[in-house]
Design an enzyme around this catalytic site. Sequence first.
Site: not given
Lengths: 525, 525
Positions: B265, B302
């Site tokens: 990720e 994120c």
Amino acid sequence: MQPKGQQLIGLDAFFAAGAPIHAVNPASGEQLEPAYASGGFAEVNRACELAESASVAFRTSSLQQRATFLETIADQIEAIGDELIQRGMLESGLPRARLEGERGRTCGQLRLFASVVRAGEWLDVRIDPALPERQPLPRVDLRQQHIALGPVVVFGASNFPLAFSVAGGDTASALAAGCPVIVKAHSAHPGTSELVGRAVQAAIKECQMPEGVFSLLFGSGFEVGQALVSDPRVKAVGFTGSRSGGMALMATAQTRLQPIPVYAEMSSINPVFLLPEALQSRTQALAEGFIGSLSMGAGQFCTSPGLVIAIRSSALDTFVAATSKVISGIATQTMLTPGIHSAYEQGVKALSDNVGVRSLGNGDASDAPNQCQATLFTTSAEVFLNDDRLQDEVFGACSLLIECDDMAQVKSVAEKLEGQLTATIQMEEGDIEQAKLLLPALEERAGRVLVNGWPTGVEVCHAMVHGGPFPATSDSRTTSVGSAAIYRFLRPVCYQNMPQALLPEVLRDGNPLKVSQLMDGKRVV
Amino acid sequence: MQPKGQQLIGLDAFFAAGAPIHAVNPASGEQLEPAYASGGFAEVNRACELAESASVAFRTSSLQQRATFLETIADQIEAIGDELIQRGMLESGLPRARLEGERGRTCGQLRLFASVVRAGEWLDVRIDPALPERQPLPRVDLRQQHIALGPVVVFGASNFPLAFSVAGGDTASALAAGCPVIVKAHSAHPGTSELVGRAVQAAIKECQMPEGVFSLLFGSGFEVGQALVSDPRVKAVGFTGSRSGGMALMATAQTRLQPIPVYAEMSSINPVFLLPEALQSRTQALAEGFIGSLSMGAGQFCTSPGLVIAIRSSALDTFVAATSKVISGIATQTMLTPGIHSAYEQGVKALSDNVGVRSLGNGDASDAPNQCQATLFTTSAEVFLNDDRLQDEVFGACSLLIECDDMAQVKSVAEKLEGQLTATIQMEEGDIEQAKLLLPALEERAGRVLVNGWPTGVEVCHAMVHGGPFPATSDSRTTSVGSAAIYRFLRPVCYQNMPQALLPEVLRDGNPLKVSQLMDGKRVV
């Protein structure tokens, strides 16, 4: 209808301008008409452009529309009639019964995916309703479905001119997922491919699907194939073929600006373990079953039993004698292409030349073109464990028997194996402890573990796994046969706090499409 | 208990011999004790050896045993008490409330996965019973379950020292799947990591799990991290971090003899679309909500909203004025590490130096070490569409407003975006047509599409997708948060014609584990 040698892009059909490709009748060696002028950059670009433009409309088409489209493709393939079978026989050397069976399987597969699309399990609908009163923080409404990845490139395989080709399993599952498909035809059966491609075009017209949902390109794997896999509009790849071919596509896909998944089904030698009591009690039947599975279709199956493992015993001696006798009665069969035939001969020669390996017998020989002579070799577990080349697939009716000292050595052989599509145990009740000892190693190395059967013959159903760890496939998490093959072409999307009017229909309140859901983690059918 | 600076391998704890790693208190710049002597090849080898040896026993442990193990890890983490929070604050500069919340999330996540393991949906049980009478050929009994891939390497992330670290989402989902886990600790919070690692060790002892189920290594990402990903006994990788770091691991995993999946990720700028009626009717609230989401945790998420897109209007002028005012009141916050702070300053400088971009305001400045000054920039759609660098993530509280001429340009911006973790639409009822216009592009580019919320704050539940197309993640088919994260560490295996005594328990007749099944393609709960 006869094939014309045309590229099929969207609803168009036209002659490209590249170097001509001719199919060869492998039974006679003669070139077949028509020639297929190779496509190039222009054809790749046009097919990708059309696929991209069809993408949203196709993935958001209703389940009913997409299911009907798949069924219509099956109807249109059947409507081609015997010309399809005749052309397939000419181009592949496969017998009529096999191709008729394969057509049945191909159309059955399309209809299975139609039922899968309608049932909607593949959408993996998950709803976690809002919890406005939750402490310390409220939960907002969250819903998930799977959506299509986008345009998919499918490479037709040589060994199944219908079931793993233009409208085969990869295409059927990708279309079912809602992905436009661009097929790169296998050059061994371009005429068969064109006929099926035209059936898909007819189904697109009949069902009023967006034009770019399907294209069929003819050309070299290197030029056309690599260009397709490199194109940024392509989002996934399905491939069945050689290890080197699959790995080249994997490398291309990984070096793109946006890497994409490649589902390559490549190489497997499908070990068969003959446990002691089974070997003792069914010696002759095992010998016949083994040679039958090995020689079927000249061994040109991904699941052909290329490796047999057993413990030395007098029963094994009897088995060896029986197999040698049975194989000696096997007639030659025409292989699919001159290239496959010469690779087979090379593979057999490498085993013949290996000092650690000896012959156990052969089938008939023949001077006719491209004939496969069934061949059986043997070696010891010691030799096998120290020679990685003995795990190389020899595509065709060739197998290697590994003689072991004891069960511990059988287990060592199992644990030394690379990834496989299948692993088979032949056992009786008295073999259960040995089977339990082997099972963990086989589960970890194979997509399918069989008991008292032969690996050839792959059922198209819901529980099938035609996959397995590398090098059997490039992605052990998937299957290329059976209804779960659809998952390769999907990805999950979560919708947070979305008004009903904007939500995809399947996620709306009241389950309007009557699809199985995970509601707050609980399964609701 | 205080951290000691030891590697944790299986149930062992010992000092390695490599170069020392010290955490730094980012709020003061001071080095923290103890030193962590880096591990090397010997530690990697030992951890992989133990993990492999634990693999079969762990993946075949009962659902109940594995669920209890996950719950015991949560209990043991809570049992560390306030020392864990204090150490986390020292090493990360994050405030107490945030770390207490993160501990709650981490333990809640472990307990969620315990319930997921017990429910058994993830096994994807499929049974196609034998059809001995079927024509033209009978069908043999075929059953499918999912099994664990094998040992998984998890890289702790810098920005969630608990929830995406030693016992975070990757570890919890891999253990739930039945995979042994080797964690490479993030060097920014080694003490926090060691404390949690010892909690996992205690849970292994308490639950009598096989020792190799868990190891925790300290060392450099290049040496220890790459060695772990290269090891043939490792079967999958979980990573949360930078795009360059993730891509290096992807490259290593692909060049192995047996390639393995890497779930990285990486990078996302999380576009927020302000549709006209929403912008008009909620101008001030949107400005406050936006800056609140942007500045939370110094933007070190994120899912921080790094891009805002709107059409030029007087309402947009008002919004811009309001955001400039709100951001000017934002105090500086300590960033996680000196490295992250300097990367943030560089990213802000690149935007400042870009002639097509202008500043819309800043938060407070500060001379204290590693402080994040919130920053807002703006540019036109024309500039954005022609400058790919403007899609680079600036990790921290920095965002870029894109001013568009009209809805067509908004759509062009959406279609130009790379893959994202999230995409957000701010809308009112009158915006529904514009939202419908945008939705297809957003679904194709983001793992989660939100309406009238802000992307920060990721619910751990069943419908969550914390994923998305590259470069948001390396594999758009997966999520790293929520119960579906377990699927990353599983692969299907088909059992053909297997006697009951040899079948895995969950596949036996009568559904002894009471798990949801697909029976002949029909869902049976």
